[in-house]
Design a protein around this motif. Structure first.
Motif, mmCIF file in Angstrom:
data_model
loop_
_atom_site.group_PDB
_atom_site.id
_atom_site.type_symbol
_atom_site.label_atom_id
_atom_site.label_comp_id
_atom_site.label_asym_id
_atom_site.label_seq_id
_atom_site.Cartn_x
_atom_site.Cartn_y
_atom_site.Cartn_z
ATOM 1 N N LEU A 228 46.737 -56.000 -71.710
ATOM 2 C CA LEU A 228 46.544 -55.146 -72.659
ATOM 3 C C LEU A 228 46.632 -55.696 -74.043
ATOM 4 O O LEU A 228 45.885 -55.673 -74.954
ATOM 5 C CB LEU A 228 46.755 -53.882 -72.519
ATOM 6 C CG LEU A 228 45.786 -52.813 -71.705
ATOM 7 C CD1 LEU A 228 46.792 -51.459 -71.664
ATOM 8 C CD2 LEU A 228 44.600 -52.757 -72.019
ATOM 9 N N ALA A 231 44.805 -59.102 -74.783
ATOM 10 C CA ALA A 231 43.319 -58.583 -75.372
ATOM 11 C C ALA A 231 43.450 -57.926 -76.805
ATOM 12 O O ALA A 231 42.641 -58.306 -77.674
ATOM 13 C CB ALA A 231 42.687 -57.579 -74.205
ATOM 14 N N GLY A 232 44.465 -57.130 -77.138
ATOM 15 C CA GLY A 232 44.645 -56.420 -78.425
ATOM 16 C C GLY A 232 44.871 -57.622 -79.307
ATOM 17 O O GLY A 232 44.089 -57.417 -80.515
ATOM 18 N N PHE A 235 41.625 -59.308 -79.917
ATOM 19 C CA PHE A 235 40.882 -58.704 -80.828
ATOM 20 C C PHE A 235 40.877 -58.438 -82.180
ATOM 21 O O PHE A 235 40.128 -58.596 -83.119
ATOM 22 C CB PHE A 235 40.962 -57.077 -80.234
ATOM 23 C CG PHE A 235 39.957 -56.156 -81.055
ATOM 24 C CD1 PHE A 235 38.721 -56.086 -80.934
ATOM 25 C CD2 PHE A 235 40.512 -55.335 -81.953
ATOM 26 C CE1 PHE A 235 37.794 -55.178 -81.477
ATOM 27 C CE2 PHE A 235 39.784 -54.523 -82.535
ATOM 28 C CZ PHE A 235 38.498 -54.322 -82.473
ATOM 29 N N GLY A 248 39.466 -60.235 -75.379
ATOM 30 C CA GLY A 248 39.824 -59.605 -76.517
ATOM 31 C C GLY A 248 38.874 -60.087 -77.525
ATOM 32 O O GLY A 248 38.325 -59.101 -78.323
ATOM 33 N N ILE A 251 35.220 -59.345 -77.479
ATOM 34 C CA ILE A 251 35.067 -57.903 -77.933
ATOM 35 C C ILE A 251 34.743 -57.945 -79.376
ATOM 36 O O ILE A 251 33.821 -57.373 -79.823
ATOM 37 C CB ILE A 251 36.122 -56.904 -77.241
ATOM 38 C CG1 ILE A 251 35.997 -56.958 -75.893
ATOM 39 C CG2 ILE A 251 35.676 -55.551 -77.902
ATOM 40 C CD1 ILE A 251 37.113 -55.846 -75.236
ATOM 41 N N ILE A 267 30.777 -54.918 -74.932
ATOM 42 C CA ILE A 267 31.079 -54.082 -73.805
ATOM 43 C C ILE A 267 31.438 -54.460 -72.526
ATOM 44 O O ILE A 267 32.498 -54.184 -71.835
ATOM 45 C CB ILE A 267 29.901 -52.899 -73.694
ATOM 46 C CG1 ILE A 267 29.718 -52.179 -74.925
ATOM 47 C CG2 ILE A 267 30.254 -51.740 -72.652
ATOM 48 C CD1 ILE A 267 31.044 -51.580 -75.527
ATOM 49 N N GLY A 270 35.231 -55.666 -71.995
ATOM 50 C CA GLY A 270 36.128 -54.600 -71.903
ATOM 51 C C GLY A 270 36.182 -54.173 -70.393
ATOM 52 O O GLY A 270 37.382 -53.852 -69.787
ATOM 53 N N PHE A 271 34.978 -54.114 -69.532
ATOM 54 C CA PHE A 271 35.193 -53.846 -68.065
ATOM 55 C C PHE A 271 36.184 -54.791 -67.407
ATOM 56 O O PHE A 271 36.780 -54.346 -66.316
ATOM 57 C CB PHE A 271 33.874 -53.567 -67.421
ATOM 58 C CG PHE A 271 33.027 -52.550 -67.761
ATOM 59 C CD1 PHE A 271 33.513 -51.233 -67.345
ATOM 60 C CD2 PHE A 271 31.922 -52.605 -68.721
ATOM 61 C CE1 PHE A 271 32.821 -50.130 -67.757
ATOM 62 C CE2 PHE A 271 31.373 -51.253 -68.834
ATOM 63 C CZ PHE A 271 31.666 -50.319 -68.415
ATOM 64 N N ILE A 273 38.868 -56.271 -68.816
ATOM 65 C CA ILE A 273 40.128 -55.824 -68.749
ATOM 66 C C ILE A 273 40.555 -54.483 -68.286
ATOM 67 O O ILE A 273 41.609 -54.547 -67.615
ATOM 68 C CB ILE A 273 40.222 -55.531 -70.359
ATOM 69 C CG1 ILE A 273 39.992 -56.692 -71.110
ATOM 70 C CG2 ILE A 273 41.569 -55.053 -70.623
ATOM 71 C CD1 ILE A 273 39.963 -56.479 -72.744
ATOM 72 N N LEU A 274 39.481 -53.670 -68.131
ATOM 73 C CA LEU A 274 39.760 -52.378 -67.443
ATOM 74 C C LEU A 274 40.239 -52.427 -66.066
ATOM 75 O O LEU A 274 40.859 -51.932 -65.480
ATOM 76 C CB LEU A 274 38.483 -51.318 -67.763
ATOM 77 C CG LEU A 274 38.298 -49.957 -66.803
ATOM 78 C CD1 LEU A 274 39.513 -49.136 -67.703
ATOM 79 C CD2 LEU A 274 36.925 -49.550 -67.018
ATOM 80 N N VAL A 277 43.565 -54.237 -65.449
ATOM 81 C CA VAL A 277 44.724 -53.554 -65.855
ATOM 82 C C VAL A 277 44.694 -52.418 -64.872
ATOM 83 O O VAL A 277 45.921 -52.166 -64.430
ATOM 84 C CB VAL A 277 44.669 -52.954 -67.238
ATOM 85 C CG1 VAL A 277 45.749 -52.141 -67.594
ATOM 86 C CG2 VAL A 277 44.585 -54.231 -68.516
ATOM 87 N N GLY B 140 44.257 -48.136 -67.889
ATOM 88 C CA GLY B 140 43.654 -49.420 -67.769
ATOM 89 C C GLY B 140 42.591 -49.711 -68.932
ATOM 90 O O GLY B 140 42.322 -50.876 -68.913
ATOM 91 N N PRO B 142 41.350 -50.460 -72.309
ATOM 92 C CA PRO B 142 41.942 -50.783 -73.819
ATOM 93 C C PRO B 142 41.430 -49.855 -74.714
ATOM 94 O O PRO B 142 40.342 -49.825 -74.959
ATOM 95 C CB PRO B 142 41.326 -52.361 -74.057
ATOM 96 C CG PRO B 142 40.582 -52.492 -72.568
ATOM 97 C CD PRO B 142 40.226 -51.366 -71.850
ATOM 98 N N PHE B 144 41.093 -50.091 -78.256
ATOM 99 C CA PHE B 144 40.021 -50.682 -79.120
ATOM 100 C C PHE B 144 38.700 -50.591 -78.573
ATOM 101 O O PHE B 144 37.543 -50.400 -79.039
ATOM 102 C CB PHE B 144 40.468 -51.899 -79.540
ATOM 103 C CG PHE B 144 40.816 -52.747 -78.712
ATOM 104 C CD1 PHE B 144 42.183 -53.152 -78.011
ATOM 105 C CD2 PHE B 144 39.935 -53.935 -78.172
ATOM 106 C CE1 PHE B 144 42.317 -54.075 -77.052
ATOM 107 C CE2 PHE B 144 40.173 -54.728 -77.372
ATOM 108 C CZ PHE B 144 41.273 -55.085 -76.758
ATOM 109 N N TRP B 145 38.554 -50.972 -77.445
ATOM 110 C CA TRP B 145 37.285 -51.142 -76.436
ATOM 111 C C TRP B 145 36.637 -49.633 -76.328
ATOM 112 O O TRP B 145 35.511 -49.469 -76.481
ATOM 113 C CB TRP B 145 37.488 -51.838 -75.184
ATOM 114 C CG TRP B 145 36.402 -51.799 -74.262
ATOM 115 C CD1 TRP B 145 35.298 -52.908 -74.591
ATOM 116 C CD2 TRP B 145 36.002 -51.230 -73.292
ATOM 117 N NE1 TRP B 145 34.251 -52.862 -73.532
ATOM 118 C CE2 TRP B 145 34.693 -51.753 -72.685
ATOM 119 C CE3 TRP B 145 36.655 -50.197 -72.534
ATOM 120 C CZ2 TRP B 145 34.247 -51.093 -71.547
ATOM 121 C CZ3 TRP B 145 35.989 -49.689 -71.464
ATOM 122 C CH2 TRP B 145 34.798 -50.082 -70.879
ATOM 123 N N LEU B 277 45.253 -51.154 -83.804
ATOM 124 C CA LEU B 277 43.887 -51.639 -83.160
ATOM 125 C C LEU B 277 42.912 -50.618 -83.617
ATOM 126 O O LEU B 277 41.652 -51.000 -83.998
ATOM 127 C CB LEU B 277 44.027 -51.725 -81.779
ATOM 128 C CG LEU B 277 44.774 -53.008 -81.187
ATOM 129 C CD1 LEU B 277 45.174 -52.960 -79.854
ATOM 130 C CD2 LEU B 277 44.357 -54.060 -81.848
#
Lengths: 299, 337
Positions: A228, A231-232, A235, A248, A251, A267, A270-271, A273-274, A277, B140, B142, B144-145, B277
């Motif tokens: 996370l 990726a932040g 970003f 990141g 995105i 988008i 992001g999946f 990362i989701l 994580v 899980g 993020p 910002f996303w 963010l």
């Protein structure tokens, strides 16, 4: 340590504890929920490692004529503003996230383990000083540390990974230290001492193996946090630099196209990362039920 | 009790010292020359050297640190080299926006986490499974996303959210400033148009920040509710004929929520970091965007101030929590801290 009474059962108990440890790992491996999570993670790793080979498209190949194409058969995840294939970039981004996240966590865990074990086992002035310093580090969220390091070293993968590793250290050190403190006063340590074992031997052969369960729980949650944070930073433009595909920064690249309807660029990564994580969190939670010495009593 | 307060205070001060040291050193080892950055590539070497000495950059690092700390103690946070505005002034202009967002998110997440946590502590396994899965996915996501997804759905597709730029629609005059919080100020001024507009702008960023936190807190509420229900006094309350509702609200919840409040205050620093963010996503005029710009421009003073402020918030909250626990629990008071 004078006045230690030699308890013949202590050594046996120490052996029993070891067996208990192995059993706990074994039980964890047999947990149905945990197995699903492990299968998911294995799939993820396989996709990250093999995906780019199987899909075969170059993630960095610019094709301006094919820019901003919606997902279809030839580009299942569409293309971005330079006509690069989003699926290919997604797959190579998976490698970046996994590699950076896991190596940052490994670094943090090893350093934290050593610091926590030494400071808990030897105590004294060093312990106090280390604790203050680590508490000071704890006041830095990974993101803020990442920003400072990006400023100091210039943005890139290395400062991002370092930031995550450095801010992770106090968490491992804390877990290890508190556990070492409680183990230190246990009978099996007294028994080892009575048998003439050196402090180093006790620390490396008996205490450290006992804290690995707690560390691995923390490490699985740590991977989640690391992915996370990296990726932040990506970003914000302070992490892995373009043109390397990183989730990141992908995105960010797609952000301006959100309002004009090309949603897939932002988008879809992001999946990724989701999923990564969430799997790491689930692994940590599952392992905690089995390996954490305080077990479910902890939050 | 006084001993506990003093020892906590000393610990907090030493943490602050280390944090300021870390922040200071990190920012000074950067390879670029801030004076060159300010004056641009055309400036003469002499002008750069003069500015360097004016900034104090020609002194040794320990000297610079002493100057920095003595300024700090006098409340001088330094001046932004980029904008030439004192950091304290800019900070006080921007901080209400960030606090309003963070506090709203915090309240929202607590409001979500308590009912979800209590429900999943109940006997129905299915509810617990769903809420556990939800919590894992929430953790899980993020932030910002998530913000971008919400913008896509509610602004681009549905058109019911305002454009993700700032705290108010353009052309709408902000209320006269009392607290700096638009929701409070607009109510004080009796301006409901501004209030509802500010609320609409606040909704998506607050939800974005709140959901991951709610996921985390809901599991803690569940855990501590289960723990409290095992205790004897709950059985006593039931034996005395209290209804389930009374047992929950009157006996169980007040105790179960204690760790939740602690953890949510400790999480506040993390929330502020997350808002860096989320503010960037929603173009929120708080401290997040400011810090990001300052970093790119190698403008030390604002970055240092924000890092230090974060450390201050963190240590204050954790020291306060420890002391309050000492008040609530005599065993902690006497234990070595």
């Amino acid at each position: 340590m004078s006045g230690v009474t030699i308890d013949p059962r202590a050594a046996a108990r120490a052996r029993g504890r070891r067996g208990g440890r192995a059993r706990a790992w074994w039980r964890a491996a047999g947990d149905a929920g945990l197995r699903k999570v492990l299968i998911g993670l294995a799939l993820f790793v396989a996709v990250a490692l093999l995906g780019p080979l199987l899909w075969g498209r170059d993630p960095d190949q610019v094709q301006l004529r094919a820019a901003l194409l919606a997902p279809d058969l030839s580009h299942p995840f569409g293309t971005d503003e330079y006509g690069r294939d989003v699926l290919a970039r997604f797959l190579s981004g998976a490698r970046v996230s996994l590699l950076l996240g896991v190596s940052a966590v490994l670094g943090a865990a090893v350093v934290g383990l050593v610091l926590g074990a030494v400071s808990g086992f030897y105590g004294g002035f060093l312990d106090g000083l280390l604790n203050r310093f680590l508490d000071g580090l704890l006041a830095f969220p990974a993101l803020v540390m990442g920003m400072s390091l990006a400023l100091a070293m210039g943005p890139g993968a290395l400062p991002a990974g370092l930031a995550v590793a450095i801010t992770g250290v106090p968490w491992y050190a804390r877990v290890v230290r508190s556990e070492v403190l409680s183990l230190k006063s246990r009978d099996f340590v007294a028994a080892q001492r009575a048998l003439g074992a050196s402090r180093r031997h006790i620390l490396t052969r008996h205490i450290v193996p006992s804290v690995l369960g707690g560390v691995s729980v923390q490490a699985s949650l740590g991977v989640a946090y690391a992915v996370l944070a990296i990726a932040g930073l990506g970003f914000l433009g302070l992490g892995v630099q373009p043109p390397t595909a990183e989730w990141g920064s992908m995105i960010t690249e797609g952000r301006s196209y959100l309002t004009s309807g090309q949603w897939w660029i932002s988008i879809i990564p992001g999946f990724g990362i989701l999923i990564l994580v969430s799997l790491s969190v689930a692994l940590g939670e599952g392992l905690r039920d089995h390996l954490d010495p305080y077990g479910k009593a902890r939050y | 009790m006084a001993k506990l307060v003093i020892s906590r205070l000393l610990a907090a001060l030493s943490v602050l010292f280390f944090a300021s040291l870390i922040a200071f050193v990190l920012l000074r080892v950067s390879p670029g020359d801030p004076a060159r950055q300010v004056l641009g590539p055309q400036a003469s070497a002499q002008a750069v050297a003069e500015l360097r000495s004016e900034m104090g950059l020609d002194q040794s690092l320990p000297q610079q640190y002493v100057t920095y700390v003595s300024d700090l103690v006098r409340g001088d946070l330094g001046t932004s080299w980029r904008t030439r505005v004192p950091v304290a002034e800019e900070l006080s202009n921007r901080i209400p926006a960030t606090i309003e967002l963070a506090v709203t998110a915090m309240l929202l997440s607590i409001a979500l986490a308590i009912p979800i946590g209590v429900l999943s502590a109940g006997r129905r396994r299915s509810i617990d499974r769903i809420s556990r899965a939800g919590a894992i996915i929430g953790l899980g996501t993020p932030p910002f996303w998530l913000g971008l997804v919400l913008i896509l759905v509610f602004f681009t597709w549905l058109g019911i959210a305002p454009a993700p730029f700032g705290r108010l629609d353009e052309g709408l005059a902000p209320p006269s400033e009392v607290t700096g919080f638009l929701l409070v100020d607009s109510l004080l001024a009796g301006d409901f148009a501004v209030f509802s507009n500010a609320l609409a702008h606040l909704a998506l960023p607050a939800i974005t920040l709140a959901l991951p936190l709610a996921a985390y807190l809901s599991r803690i509420v569940r855990r501590s509710t289960i723990d409290v229900y095992r205790l004897d006094y709950i059985r006593t309350a039931r034996a005395k004929g209290a209804g389930e509702r009374r047992v929950l609200f009157r006996h169980a919840l007040p105790n179960a929520l204690l760790p939740v409040l602690t953890l949510s205050t400790l999480y506040f620093g993390e929330l502020l970091a997350g808002s860096l963010l989320v503010e960037a996503v929603f173009n929120w005029p708080g401290i997040g965007g400011w810090v990001a710009q300052s970093i790119v421009a190698q403008d030390f003073a604002p970055v240092q101030a924000v890092i230090l402020m974060g450390a201050l918030v963190y240590t204050t909250l954790s020291a306060m929590t420890d002391v309050l626990y000492g008040v609530a629990d005599p065993r902690i008071r006497t234990a070595r801290t």
